[in-house]
Structure formats: C-alpha cells, structure tokens
Design a protein around this motif. Sequence first.
Motif, PDB file in Angstrom:
ATOM      1  N   ALA A  22       6.634   3.182   8.697  1.00  0.00           N
ATOM      2  CA  ALA A  22       6.102   4.656   7.800  1.00  0.00           C
ATOM      3  C   ALA A  22       5.201   3.899   7.021  1.00  0.00           C
ATOM      4  O   ALA A  22       4.172   4.131   6.626  1.00  0.00           O
ATOM      5  CB  ALA A  22       6.666   5.713   8.179  1.00  0.00           C
ATOM      6  N   TYR A  23       5.840   3.544   5.726  1.00  0.00           N
ATOM      7  CA  TYR A  23       5.474   3.463   5.045  1.00  0.00           C
ATOM      8  C   TYR A  23       4.215   2.449   4.560  1.00  0.00           C
ATOM      9  O   TYR A  23       3.467   2.530   3.525  1.00  0.00           O
ATOM     10  CB  TYR A  23       6.779   3.264   3.910  1.00  0.00           C
ATOM     11  CG  TYR A  23       6.688   3.139   2.294  1.00  0.00           C
ATOM     12  CD1 TYR A  23       6.290   4.685   1.450  1.00  0.00           C
ATOM     13  CD2 TYR A  23       6.137   2.089   2.031  1.00  0.00           C
ATOM     14  CE1 TYR A  23       6.027   5.129   0.667  1.00  0.00           C
ATOM     15  CE2 TYR A  23       5.773   2.247   0.109  1.00  0.00           C
ATOM     16  CZ  TYR A  23       5.986   3.431  -0.627  1.00  0.00           C
ATOM     17  OH  TYR A  23       4.623   4.304  -1.450  1.00  0.00           O
ATOM     18  N   TYR A  24       4.743   1.757   4.928  1.00  0.00           N
ATOM     19  CA  TYR A  24       3.316   0.541   5.192  1.00  0.00           C
ATOM     20  C   TYR A  24       2.075   0.804   5.594  1.00  0.00           C
ATOM     21  O   TYR A  24       0.860   0.283   5.988  1.00  0.00           O
ATOM     22  CB  TYR A  24       3.865  -0.994   5.204  1.00  0.00           C
ATOM     23  CG  TYR A  24       4.860  -1.079   4.242  1.00  0.00           C
ATOM     24  CD1 TYR A  24       4.417  -1.550   3.003  1.00  0.00           C
ATOM     25  CD2 TYR A  24       6.271  -1.300   4.236  1.00  0.00           C
ATOM     26  CE1 TYR A  24       4.902  -1.526   1.608  1.00  0.00           C
ATOM     27  CE2 TYR A  24       7.381  -1.641   2.649  1.00  0.00           C
ATOM     28  CZ  TYR A  24       6.215  -1.526   2.132  1.00  0.00           C
ATOM     29  OH  TYR A  24       6.784  -2.247   0.404  1.00  0.00           O
ATOM     30  N   GLU A  28      -3.357   7.200   6.151  1.00  0.00           N
ATOM     31  CA  GLU A  28      -2.960   8.171   4.546  1.00  0.00           C
ATOM     32  C   GLU A  28      -1.713   9.167   4.979  1.00  0.00           C
ATOM     33  O   GLU A  28      -1.210  10.047   4.117  1.00  0.00           O
ATOM     34  CB  GLU A  28      -4.025   9.322   4.999  1.00  0.00           C
ATOM     35  CG  GLU A  28      -5.444   8.593   4.433  1.00  0.00           C
ATOM     36  CD  GLU A  28      -6.677   9.803   3.841  1.00  0.00           C
ATOM     37  OE1 GLU A  28      -7.070  10.819   3.865  1.00  0.00           O
ATOM     38  OE2 GLU A  28      -7.955   8.641   4.200  1.00  0.00           O
ATOM     39  N   SER A  29      -1.063   9.819   6.349  1.00  0.00           N
ATOM     40  CA  SER A  29      -0.110  10.039   6.358  1.00  0.00           C
ATOM     41  C   SER A  29       0.925   9.074   6.608  1.00  0.00           C
ATOM     42  O   SER A  29       2.239   9.812   7.127  1.00  0.00           O
ATOM     43  CB  SER A  29      -0.146  11.017   8.542  1.00  0.00           C
ATOM     44  OG  SER A  29      -0.430   9.901   8.733  1.00  0.00           O
ATOM     45  N   GLU A  83       8.757  -1.667  -4.980  1.00  0.00           N
ATOM     46  CA  GLU A  83       7.751  -2.570  -4.911  1.00  0.00           C
ATOM     47  C   GLU A  83       5.872  -2.050  -4.646  1.00  0.00           C
ATOM     48  O   GLU A  83       5.851  -2.503  -5.494  1.00  0.00           O
ATOM     49  CB  GLU A  83       6.858  -3.816  -3.286  1.00  0.00           C
ATOM     50  CG  GLU A  83       6.379  -4.477  -2.919  1.00  0.00           C
ATOM     51  CD  GLU A  83       5.591  -3.677  -2.744  1.00  0.00           C
ATOM     52  OE1 GLU A  83       4.011  -3.702  -2.446  1.00  0.00           O
ATOM     53  OE2 GLU A  83       5.792  -2.366  -1.477  1.00  0.00           O
ATOM     54  N   ALA A  84       6.498  -0.774  -4.576  1.00  0.00           N
ATOM     55  CA  ALA A  84       5.549   0.153  -4.506  1.00  0.00           C
ATOM     56  C   ALA A  84       4.994   0.542  -6.125  1.00  0.00           C
ATOM     57  O   ALA A  84       3.659   0.761  -6.226  1.00  0.00           O
ATOM     58  CB  ALA A  84       5.020   1.322  -3.681  1.00  0.00           C
ATOM     59  N   TYR A  85       5.689   0.800  -6.678  1.00  0.00           N
ATOM     60  CA  TYR A  85       5.036   1.992  -8.034  1.00  0.00           C
ATOM     61  C   TYR A  85       4.900   0.306  -8.571  1.00  0.00           C
ATOM     62  O   TYR A  85       4.261   1.078 -10.133  1.00  0.00           O
ATOM     63  CB  TYR A  85       6.567   2.290  -8.778  1.00  0.00           C
ATOM     64  CG  TYR A  85       6.674   3.919  -7.619  1.00  0.00           C
ATOM     65  CD1 TYR A  85       6.002   5.057  -8.490  1.00  0.00           C
ATOM     66  CD2 TYR A  85       7.016   3.893  -6.498  1.00  0.00           C
ATOM     67  CE1 TYR A  85       6.060   5.914  -8.476  1.00  0.00           C
ATOM     68  CE2 TYR A  85       6.526   5.307  -5.748  1.00  0.00           C
ATOM     69  CZ  TYR A  85       6.433   6.786  -6.981  1.00  0.00           C
ATOM     70  OH  TYR A  85       6.262   7.884  -6.263  1.00  0.00           O
ATOM     71  N   ALA A 142       7.184  10.567  -0.410  1.00  0.00           N
ATOM     72  CA  ALA A 142       6.132  11.481   0.350  1.00  0.00           C
ATOM     73  C   ALA A 142       4.670  11.275  -0.690  1.00  0.00           C
ATOM     74  O   ALA A 142       3.756  11.892   0.707  1.00  0.00           O
ATOM     75  CB  ALA A 142       6.728  13.247   0.578  1.00  0.00           C
ATOM     76  N   THR A 143       4.184  10.739  -1.336  1.00  0.00           N
ATOM     77  CA  THR A 143       3.442  10.848  -2.397  1.00  0.00           C
ATOM     78  C   THR A 143       3.015   9.421  -3.236  1.00  0.00           C
ATOM     79  O   THR A 143       3.528   9.223  -3.463  1.00  0.00           O
ATOM     80  CB  THR A 143       3.227  11.996  -3.050  1.00  0.00           C
ATOM     81  OG1 THR A 143       4.253  11.768  -3.530  1.00  0.00           O
ATOM     82  CG2 THR A 143       3.231  13.635  -2.356  1.00  0.00           C
ATOM     83  N   PRO A 144       1.682   8.841  -2.762  1.00  0.00           N
ATOM     84  CA  PRO A 144       1.324   8.126  -3.650  1.00  0.00           C
ATOM     85  C   PRO A 144       1.886   7.704  -5.139  1.00  0.00           C
ATOM     86  O   PRO A 144       1.934   9.625  -5.422  1.00  0.00           O
ATOM     87  CB  PRO A 144       0.031   8.006  -3.946  1.00  0.00           C
ATOM     88  CG  PRO A 144      -0.422   8.913  -3.186  1.00  0.00           C
ATOM     89  CD  PRO A 144       0.536  10.066  -2.776  1.00  0.00           C
TER      90      PRO A 144
END
Length: 183
Positions: A22-24, A28-29, A83-85, A142-144
């Motif tokens: 789901a995360y990758y 947009e959702s 990793e994302a941040y 939940a958000t970028p």
Amino acid sequence: MLNIPNLVTLFRLALIPFILVAYYWPSESRFVWAAGLFALVAATDWLDGYLARKLNQATPFGAFLDPVADKITVAVALVVLVEAYSELWLTVPAIIIISREIVISALREWMAETGKRANIAVSYIGKVKTTMQMGSIVFLLATPPGTAIATVGLVMLYAAAALTIWSMMLYLSAAWSQLKKGA
C-alpha cells in the motif's frame, strides 16, 4: 495453540506485506491505505490481548508471538518511514525505538534464563509508549513528509522515543541486581 487470539496475532503479521504494498503503490491514496492498515494492526494488537483474557485463551505461544508481531510491525514501518523521509529528524527516534526493542528483548531472554523473567513484566509506561508509538506511525504513514499531519506524527514519535528511553531505564533498573551478578 491456534486459538482466536493467536489467529488475530498471526493476522497482524500477515498484514505487514500489505502495508508495504500500500505504501509503495503508485496511487495518491497510498498513504491513507498504508496508515489504515497499520491502524488495523495497532487495533488488533489490543484486541488479541483482550480476547486472550476475556476468553481465557492465553497461551505460551501467544505470549511469545504477540511481542514479536509488535516489534516486527513497528520496525518495518519505521524502516519504511526512515527511507521515505530520509531525514535525521526521523531517523534518530526510529533508531532509539528499534534499539530499545532489541535491548529489552535480549534482557527478557536473559532474565528468563536466570528464572527472573517476572522481575521485568510489562509496565504501564511501556503500554503508553506503545500507544504513542503506534499513533505516531499512523500519522507519519498517513501523509507525505512535510505536511502538518506528518509534523504531528513526528512530534508524537519523539514523545514515543522519550517514553522508550524511560521504559528501558525502568526495565534495566528492575534487572540491575541480576545484571550486576553476571558481571
């Protein structure tokens, strides 16, 4: 061995790949889906313990599996977020939280070998820490990065890291007399 609470715990573990997908997922959702799945994992963490007590179905397997499911889920989510941040501000509390889990797991194992496992039972601070940690991860997933909700999640993650250090000190303090004997 495979009773309702243990099946709920196994379900939590089975959700981990779905959180990752789901995360990758290129949508947009994706953040909402990943956060929702993680929130479901957090809710079922409470549910399996409640059911084990309510249905009188606590088992040694469940006592082993429940904290394993918690630690794996949290570690996976924190690694994804680091990793994302890709920022020191998120990496530091993530390292504190993951490191504490390793230290306390090793401490519990060692105390069990010495027959003193009951000396380091889960504390109220540990439960508050887990709640704050799970909530922070839901907000962060939940958000970028860079949004107001992510900032709330980051503040909560720092609170969770502070509670993590506090609870680790309580566990180490409770085990100190045994640790000194082994030195």
